[in-house]
Design a protein around this motif. Structure first.
Motif, PDB file in Angstrom:
ATOM      1  N   SER A 702       0.941  -1.105  -0.046  1.00 42.21           N
ATOM      2  CA  SER A 702       0.094   0.035  -0.079  1.00 42.21           C
ATOM      3  C   SER A 702       0.841   1.126  -0.165  1.00 42.21           C
ATOM      4  N   SER A 703       0.306   2.339  -0.124  1.00 44.63           N
ATOM      5  CA  SER A 703       1.133   3.497  -0.300  1.00 44.63           C
ATOM      6  C   SER A 703       2.102   3.985   1.097  1.00 44.63           C
ATOM      7  N   ASN A 708      -2.987   4.866   8.854  1.00 48.96           N
ATOM      8  CA  ASN A 708      -3.560   3.650   9.142  1.00 48.96           C
ATOM      9  C   ASN A 708      -3.355   2.758   7.876  1.00 48.96           C
ATOM     10  N   ASP A 709      -2.447   3.063   6.805  1.00 54.18           N
ATOM     11  CA  ASP A 709      -2.341   2.492   5.635  1.00 54.18           C
ATOM     12  C   ASP A 709      -0.866   1.903   5.405  1.00 54.18           C
ATOM     13  N   LYS A 710      -0.467   1.113   6.541  1.00 53.70           N
ATOM     14  CA  LYS A 710       0.956   0.436   6.766  1.00 53.70           C
ATOM     15  C   LYS A 710       0.943  -0.923   5.766  1.00 53.70           C
ATOM     16  N   GLY A 729       6.057   5.022   5.072  1.00 54.24           N
ATOM     17  CA  GLY A 729       6.867   6.051   4.609  1.00 54.24           C
ATOM     18  C   GLY A 729       6.531   6.326   3.012  1.00 54.24           C
ATOM     19  N   GLU A 730       7.426   7.090   2.271  1.00 56.60           N
ATOM     20  CA  GLU A 730       7.026   7.430   0.768  1.00 56.60           C
ATOM     21  C   GLU A 730       7.226   6.097  -0.087  1.00 56.60           C
ATOM     22  N   PRO A 731       6.448   6.027  -1.188  1.00 54.82           N
ATOM     23  CA  PRO A 731       6.252   4.913  -1.792  1.00 54.82           C
ATOM     24  C   PRO A 731       7.634   4.523  -2.578  1.00 54.82           C
ATOM     25  N   ASN A 732       8.273   5.604  -2.998  1.00 57.05           N
ATOM     26  CA  ASN A 732       9.636   5.498  -3.654  1.00 57.05           C
ATOM     27  C   ASN A 732      10.900   5.026  -2.713  1.00 57.05           C
ATOM     28  N   GLU A 733      10.552   5.026  -1.507  1.00 54.52           N
ATOM     29  CA  GLU A 733      11.527   4.445  -0.488  1.00 54.52           C
ATOM     30  C   GLU A 733      11.115   2.770  -0.249  1.00 54.52           C
ATOM     31  N   GLY A 760       1.694  -1.561  -6.267  1.00 51.34           N
ATOM     32  CA  GLY A 760       2.649  -2.521  -6.575  1.00 51.34           C
ATOM     33  C   GLY A 760       3.771  -2.343  -7.657  1.00 51.34           C
ATOM     34  N   TYR A 761       3.365  -1.277  -8.399  1.00 57.85           N
ATOM     35  CA  TYR A 761       4.239  -0.855  -9.630  1.00 57.85           C
ATOM     36  C   TYR A 761       5.645  -0.271  -9.033  1.00 57.85           C
ATOM     37  N   TRP A 762       5.667   0.092  -7.775  1.00 61.09           N
ATOM     38  CA  TRP A 762       6.861   0.498  -7.275  1.00 61.09           C
ATOM     39  C   TRP A 762       7.853  -0.378  -7.124  1.00 61.09           C
ATOM     40  N   MET A 763       7.429  -1.710  -7.285  1.00 62.55           N
ATOM     41  CA  MET A 763       8.384  -2.742  -7.010  1.00 62.55           C
ATOM     42  C   MET A 763       8.830  -3.609  -8.449  1.00 62.55           C
TER      43      MET A 763
END
Length: 923
Positions: A702-703, A708-710, A729-733, A760-763
């Motif tokens: 998740s973002s 509450n969005d861990k 944290g930030e998605p790019n991290e 999931g595209y960050w992965m």
């Protein structure tokens, strides 16, 4: 006005010669005058209400089906706690079918849930500090204290009525719950020894000490298998060790805790009765006192320990009130203030069981006030707290009571009783009111209480509360008895038991409550054969139930023409009398018609000489039948009592349930089934560890931005959960964070599975990771030898992974080495919850339906809409199944042949052929 009944175009003869009636509304009470006499309120004088009650009392049909609306009038906020066998859960997290506890420690199911929206809520505070919240229509089991200092009998009333008496100065009491027995658990430290250490122990990093002068205490420590080495220079200081004590203290989180930081670990709070009692014994034997008249007190400077002990006492059905004490001491002639002390006053029905130390136990007494009083909560304060999101629940227990915050006990057929009263003046009249469930027919239940209200004051009725409560009228030798029909008649042995039981019953009026619980048609048919007595009353059997599509009652109604093509009860057929004759052993063999003669002809019935001589014709074999129903609004007394909420609650049930219980819908409904139980979750900490020693990681993406969005990452050794990490944290991290965690746990990226949907595209940089897109088609499965296999047909990949995870949980393949009491951030504002409780909630992802003939599990969006949070942890866990898609036992490999096997086969054949040829030569 003069009263007469007109219903469904049927005009009934007036029941009451001169009756004037003003019906109740949500704002005003009813008023009824019969022959100039005004009936008294408060259910002292009773008269059937217009609609269903009057129709039933006037009906002369041999068989009557009652399909009425359900109503309810209880509401508590989503945040209120409800007690289950595994501890408290929030009201807002309950689902239909969930198991919760009744005040007597028995289990019961949530039968229905009625959403109330945002409504006014009041907070009730009792004399021992216990608190809970509810709406003004919530029902309570209460007693009132009179001016003469005597308490009334228990009764069930709305909070609004309770408060009116409370504000007028009446003392209000509610009952305590019984001892609550949670599931037994393997406790790391003997609970009595832990109680001693919490009282007089000192916890260090590598050592545990005990300061106590009692030889009995030290002997108990040693008897439990621990070493107690006396320290030099002091008569009461000991070093306690053995059985991994220091390690267990550390694992329980008690290491380094000072006196004002001590607490009772969660696993001990939710242990079985004997363990919690032993814990209290250790505490009271050390830091507790028993005064000369048997009062038990406990002293501690830890606020957490004080509230934990209060919780444990209440869970054992006791009372525990906390007061504050500000101690002072003198140092160098200077008066100084000591640490704030919490003084706990403890009282249960079994105080002698709260001490083991001889000197203390000898001063205790069982029973409240030495057995001269009754332990009860007394209402001290009630304040309005504003509007909150609320719901109410219907529970299956006989008294419809459940246990809410701080172990406070709170609450959850008049027509059939009124119908029975018509026959009691006929000499020898017998009526039976049957509940299929055994407990519902017992004393103390709501059926019995309603009987007392309707029958108890009628014509000098005598009644008892034995195993089968009976209301009797000796002057007419007539009676009404509550019995059960709790037999599994599909089992031949129980069918015989049932027949022996029912043979002893004869009654001209047989009434069945919740008849859809009577699963077999042959049970109904046998009861119908017992529908007779010598009173001269026309035999009648009444079945009350809510629609159930697959039940035999629905087939009867369909075949008789009472249900339309749309599966709704036809309004033009309600109250219409039809006739029937059962030719066989199933409802399909019943012959229906509009007259006795039509049915007799169709069934091929003939007059027999013996019957004719007795005055019986073939038409007498044919029985009459009708269907009656009522609306929630027609129960005007309940409308008035609940301020209209009895009707409003029905409309809050949702379209599906409203159709079933409110509009007479007998069709199919989408049946949702939750396939993983809380017991299976408990077994995660008991299941054996798998042989696989490879490290895996799975992660729900998740973002990570919202509080509450861990994004949880679950670390696995084989199929054992060994760690949980949360990204925020930030998605790019995220990709860098994941690589760090994988390296830390020694997880190869090829054994890392993640949710590739949404963020999931960050992965994308983790090219060797296993990306799972939940809404895509199911993954093609292969066995360990690469053979394509076809398994259950799943709706999508998410359903497939949840299905495989369900199999692994049920088989005991998955285990967990993390403490079930580990607290994990789980809500807004940094709130945390225990790991076990989170998994209890998230088993709701294992709810299945069938869509397009494929197995469908609840989606994340559906779960979020229903429960107001995401099933992130269980979603991460189910991703582990991607590495185990062959979840069933492995296929054995096909046998392989040696390259020389054919040579051997040829040699054997040649040898045999040669021998045969040689034998032929010598014949």
């Amino acid at each position: 006005m003069k009263f007469s009944l007109v219903s469904n175009n049927l005009v009934f003869p007036p029941l009451y010669p001169e009756a004037e009636r003003t019906l109740a509304t949500s704002k005003s009470k009813s008023r009824t005058i019969v022959d100039g006499y005004e009936l008294r309120p408060n259910q002292i004088d009773l008269i059937p209400q217009p609609g269903l009650q009057e129709q039933l009392c006037q009906s002369e049909a041999n068989l009557v089906f009652i399909c009425g609306q359900a109503t309810s009038g209880k509401a508590q906020p989503y945040t209120s706690k409800v007690l289950t066998p595994n501890g408290f859960v929030e009201m807002g997290s309950l689902n239909i079918g969930d198991i919760i506890l009744a005040p007597d420690n028995s289990t019961q199911r949530v039968l229905n849930i009625f959403e109330q929206g945002e409504i006014d809520v009041w907070r009730l505070t009792f004399d021992d500090g216990a608190q809970t919240e509810c709406c003004k229509n919530h029902l309570w089991k209460v007693k009132y204290k009179s001016a003469h200092n005597n308490y009334s009998d228990w009764k069930v009333e709305r909070l609004e009525d309770v408060l009116a008496k409370f504000k007028a100065g009446r003392k209000v009491a509610i009952p305590f719950c019984s001892e609550i027995d949670f599931a037994a658990k393997a406790l790391p430290i003997d609970p009595y020894i832990l109680g001693i250490l919490l009282g007089d122990g000192h916890f260090r990093k590598y050592q545990t000490f005990l300061s106590n002068p009692e030889d009995e205490i030290i002997a108990a420590v040693r008897a439990a298998g621990y070493k107690a080495a006396k320290l030099s220079g002091n008569n009461c200081d000991y070093r306690v060790s053995g059985q991994g004590l220091v390690r267990h203290i550390r694992e329980l989180g008690l290491a380094h805790k000072l006196s004002n930081e001590k607490f009772v670990p969660e696993i001990y709070k939710y242990s079985d009765i004997a363990s919690r009692r032993a814990l209290l014994q250790g505490l009271i034997d050390t830091d507790g006192t028993v005064d000369k008249i048997g009062h038990i007190f406990y002293y501690t400077v830890s606020h957490q320990l004080a509230t934990d002990i209060q919780w444990v006492v209440r869970s054992l059905g006791g009372r525990c009130h906390i007061t504050l004490k500000h101690p002072h001491y003198v140092y160098n002639d200077e008066r100084r203030e000591g640490q704030l002390c919490y003084v706990l006053s403890i009282n249960t029905e079994h105080n002698t069981d709260l001490c083991r130390l001889t000197s203390k136990r000898s001063r205790t007494f069982d029973g409240f006030r030495r057995g001269k009083g009754t332990l009860r909560h007394t209402l001290k304060e009630c304040e309005y707290v504003g509007k909150k999101q609320c719901r109410c629940i219907m529970v299956s227990g006989a008294e419809h009571l459940y246990v809410t915050d701080d172990f406070i006990v709170t609450h959850n057929t008049f027509a059939m009783y009124l119908n029975a009263l018509q026959g009691v003046t006929h000499y020898g009249f017998a009526a039976k009111l049957i509940s299929v469930r055994l407990q519902d027919s017992k004393k103390g239940g709501s059926m019995f209480r309603d009987g007392v209200t309707v029958c108890g004051n009628f014509a000098n009725c005598e009644y008892n509360s034995a195993d089968y409560p009976t209301f009797s009228w000796p002057q007419w030798n007539s009676s009404l008895q509550l019995i059960h029909s709790n037999f599994n008649v599909s089992n031949p042995a129980e069918w015989e038991q049932f027949q022996d039981y029912a043979k002893k019953v004869q009654a001209s009026l047989i009434m069945v409550d919740e008849a859809t619980e009577m699963k077999e048609f042959k049970m109904f048919a046998y009861w119908f054969s017992r529908n007779r007595d010598s009173s001269g009353m026309t035999p009648q059997m009444v079945l009350s139930f809510n629609p159930s599509h697959d039940h035999w009652t629905t087939q009867m109604l369909c075949d008789a023409g009472y249900i339309g093509d749309d599966w709704y009860l036809r309004k033009d057929m309600i109250g219409k009398v039809r006739y029937w004759y059962n030719k066989g052993k199933s409802p399909a063999e019943i012959v229906w018609g509009d007259s006795r003669e039509e049915v007799a002809n169709a069934a091929g019935l003939i007059d027999r000489p013996d019957d004719l001589a007795a005055g019986i014709s073939r038409l007498d074999y044919v029985k009459s039948f009708t269907v009656l129903t009522g609306t929630a609004a027609s129960n005007r007394e309940l409308v008035n009592a609940t301020g209209g909420q009895s009707v409003a609650n029905l409309h809050a049930t949702g379209a599906e349930q409203r159709q079933i219980v409110g509009e007479g819908y007998f069709g199919e409904v989408e049946a949702e089934e939750i396939n993983v139980s809380r017991e299976m979750i408990n077994n995660l900490w008991l299941n054996p560890v798998s042989d696989d020693v490879n490290m895996y990681a799975t992660m729900d993406i998740s973002s990570g931005k919202a509080d509450n969005d861990k994004s949880p990452m679950v670390i696995w050794r084989g199929l054992q959960i060994v760690g949980i990490e949360l990204f925020s944290g930030e998605p790019n991290e995220m990709a860098g964070w994941i690589k760090t965690k994988l390296n830390a746990y020694g997880v190869d990226v090829t054994r890392f599975a993640y949710d590739a949907t949404g963020h999931g595209y960050w992965m994308q940089g983790l090219t060797n990771g296993v990306a799972v897109t939940a809404n895509k088609r199911a993954i093609q499965e292969v066995d360990e030898f690469g053979n394509v296999v076809t398994r259950d047909d799943y709706f999508n990949c998410r359903s497939q992974l949840l299905g495989r995870t369900e199999v692994m949980i049920k088989r005991g393949d998955i285990s967990c080495s993390i403490s079930p009491d580990l607290r994990i951030p789980y809500a807004k504002g940094g709130a945390t919850r225990a790991l076990r409780d989170i998994l209890y909630d998230e088993i709701n992802v294992f709810a299945t339906t069938t869509r397009n003939k494929r197995i469908y599990y609840r989606s994340k969006d559906e779960y979020r809409a229903k429960f107001r949070h995401s099933p992130d942890l269980m979603d991460a866990i189910c991703l582990r199944a991607v590495f185990e898609l062959d979840a069933r036992p492995k296929k054995a490999p096909l046998p392989t042949a040696s390259p020389f096997v054919y040579n051997n086969l040829y040699t054997a054949f040649a040898y045999t052929a040669k021998n045969r040829w040689n034998k032929n030569l010598f014949r």
